[in-house]
Design an enzyme around this catalytic site. Structure first.
Site, PDB file in Angstrom:
ATOM      1  NE  ARG A 172       5.109  -0.701  -7.585  1.00 46.10           N
ATOM      2  CZ  ARG A 172       5.379  -1.201  -6.385  1.00 46.10           C
ATOM      3  NH1 ARG A 172       6.051  -0.467  -5.507  1.00 46.10           N
ATOM      4  NH2 ARG A 172       4.999  -2.423  -6.055  1.00 46.10           N
ATOM      5  CB  CYS A 237       1.736   0.866  -0.309  1.00 45.72           C
ATOM      6  SG  CYS A 237       2.259  -0.062   1.161  1.00 45.72           S
TER       7      CYS A 237
END
Length: 282
Positions: A172, A237
């Site tokens: 990611r 995050c």
């Protein structure tokens, strides 16, 4: 961090520690289903989506909760001024770390994360229960703002001038895949520090020295928590949950401290994307 055995002792003390079960899965099913089957005796289930976060929107998928709402949730769980709280989840401690961070943000100091989570409690042969408790209402007062929080501009500046850590999986971070948010990649200048790396193969957190070596290998200076100097450190995050475990891990490693904690970009990547900010890949 607290071991299962130490938590068992804390439950038998008077007053006993308040235990919060925050098991949660991205995409479900709800953690409450697991809680209703078995949990640490006396533990109160608290829902990440509806009780520990404000409704999703431009501020992110898990914005910080309204202080009055958080106070109501904590009091209903039995949290009292001067007491002690232990949080656990079913995975690597990242969701429990969100509780640790929120309570610290709220001005509550005596809070810990169960090392190894519910699996470690079971592996230790400690008792479980399906009984849902009704704790005496607590009197905790939420004094919001006791931990440093970044917005998008602050995160961009920290990535440029200090150390901003991205807690998501490497795929990611590099932008190879993005299963949740509308854009793939990372904040320009951020370094990848996957939250899964805090935990060993046995499911327990790494020790302070191992964590310090890990962060050094990522590129975090040992004095990154010295906000009075030239270097500062923060974390983000997908939605501000797993990044909380980076803030905790930096403190366990001795890089930051309770007096000089790392900053949290609470909106994280979900807020960054909503604002259509610049994206880096690779």
């Amino acid at each position: 961090m607290i071991t299962p055995e130490a938590l068992a002792d804390a439950l038998s003390a008077r007053p006993a520690a308040v235990v919060l079960d925050v098991r949660w899965r991205l995409g479900g099913p709800p953690g409450r289903q697991d809680y209703e089957v078995s949990h640490v005796p006396g533990a109160v289930y608290v829902d990440l989506d509806t009780e520990l976060s404000a409704p999703p929107g431009v501020d992110g998928r898990h914005p910080l909760p309204d202080p009055e709402r958080l106070q109501e949730v904590l009091r209903r769980a039995g949290v009292r001024e001067g007491g002690r709280v232990v949080a656990y989840d079913a995975a690597d401690g990242s969701v429990a770390a969100r509780v640790w961070w929120l309570l610290r943000w709220a001005g509550f100091g005596e809070v810990a994360v169960l090392d190894g989570g519910f699996a470690a409690w079971q592996a230790a042969g400690l008792p479980v229960s399906a009984e849902v408790p009704t704790p005496e209402v607590g009197d905790v007062v939420v004094r919001a703002g006791q931990m440093p929080v970044l917005d998008a501009d602050g995160a961009a500046a920290l990535a440029r001038d200090g150390v901003l850590l991205d807690a998501r999986a490497p795929q990611r971070y590099r932008g190879e895949t993005e299963p949740v948010d509308p854009k793939a990649g990372h904040i320009p200048g951020a370094l990848n520090a996957p939250s899964a790396g805090h935990v060993g193969e046995d499911g327990w957190w790494l020790g302070a020295e191992e964590l310090a070596r890990r962060f050094a290998g990522i590129g975090v200076p040992g004095d990154a928590g010295d906000v009075g100097g030239a270097v500062a450190v923060g974390a983000y995050c997908g939605s501000g949950v797993t990044a909380s475990s980076v803030v905790l891990a930096l403190e366990v490693a001795g890089i930051t401290s309770a007096e000089r904690p790392a900053a949290l970009y609470a909106g994280s990547w979900s807020n960054w994307c909503a604002l259509d900010r610049e994206v880096a890949t690779g």
